[in-house]
Design a protein around this motif. Sequence first.
Motif, PDB file in Angstrom:
ATOM      1  N   GLU A  15     -50.182  32.176  -7.109  1.00 12.99           N
ATOM      2  CA  GLU A  15     -49.238  32.799  -8.171  1.00 12.99           C
ATOM      3  C   GLU A  15     -48.759  31.286  -8.777  1.00 12.99           C
ATOM      4  O   GLU A  15     -48.375  31.539  -9.984  1.00 12.99           O
ATOM      5  CB  GLU A  15     -48.163  33.368  -7.267  1.00 12.99           C
ATOM      6  N   ASN A  16     -48.671  30.227  -8.203  1.00 14.63           N
ATOM      7  CA  ASN A  16     -48.015  28.910  -8.983  1.00 14.63           C
ATOM      8  C   ASN A  16     -49.183  28.223  -9.658  1.00 14.63           C
ATOM      9  O   ASN A  16     -48.934  27.199  -9.997  1.00 14.63           O
ATOM     10  CB  ASN A  16     -47.419  28.121  -7.908  1.00 14.63           C
ATOM     11  N   ASP A  17     -50.375  28.707  -9.709  1.00 14.17           N
ATOM     12  CA  ASP A  17     -51.674  28.095 -10.350  1.00 14.17           C
ATOM     13  C   ASP A  17     -51.955  27.121  -9.551  1.00 14.17           C
ATOM     14  O   ASP A  17     -52.624  25.947 -10.231  1.00 14.17           O
ATOM     15  CB  ASP A  17     -51.485  27.831 -11.639  1.00 14.17           C
ATOM     16  N   ASN A  18     -51.680  26.785  -8.322  1.00 11.32           N
ATOM     17  CA  ASN A  18     -52.225  25.441  -7.680  1.00 11.32           C
ATOM     18  C   ASN A  18     -53.619  26.019  -6.673  1.00 11.32           C
ATOM     19  O   ASN A  18     -54.145  25.251  -6.122  1.00 11.32           O
ATOM     20  CB  ASN A  18     -51.333  25.344  -6.503  1.00 11.32           C
ATOM     21  N   LEU A  19     -54.033  27.179  -7.115  1.00  8.76           N
ATOM     22  CA  LEU A  19     -55.232  27.715  -6.415  1.00  8.76           C
ATOM     23  C   LEU A  19     -56.030  28.643  -7.435  1.00  8.76           C
ATOM     24  O   LEU A  19     -55.496  29.592  -7.631  1.00  8.76           O
ATOM     25  CB  LEU A  19     -54.907  28.375  -4.988  1.00  8.76           C
TER      26      LEU A  19
END
Length: 129
Positions: free
Chosen positions: A105-109
Motif C-alpha cells: 500500500e505504501n509502495d515499499n513492495l
Amino acid sequence: MSESEDPHQDLGEHLEEHLMADGVYITDYTVTEGTFHVAYETAAPEEGVPRNEMGSILQELLDAHADGWPATDVTVWVYDVDEPAEEREPKGRWEAREGWFRAFENDNLSETDLSTLVISTVDLEATRG
C-alpha cells in the motif's frame, strides 16, 4: 464490501461472491489469534496450490485492503472439490502477512516482490499426514 462490525465476516462473504467465477469455492473463513483463515475448494486437477487461484485471492485481498479492510495475517487452505468432505485433506496452504499488505500500500513492495513473498509460503508438506 459493506461496513459491519466484523470486517472479516464481510471479507469472507466478499471472497465467496467474487471468486466463484474463478473456480475458487470458499467453504470456511474464521479469525484465530489475529490470523484470518480461509478454506476453499478448487476444481483444478493439478496437485498442490494452483498459482492462478493464489493470484485471484491475493488480488481480492489487496482490493479489500484498499477499500478499508484492516489487513491481518492470512492463511489460505486449499482442498480438492472432488474429495468427499469427511475424507478430505488439504492439498496445500499459503500465507500473506499483514506487513506485506501495508508495504504494498505504501509502495515499499512491488507487485512482483509481493507475489514472490506469497509464493514462498506455499507449503505442501505441512498438509500431508
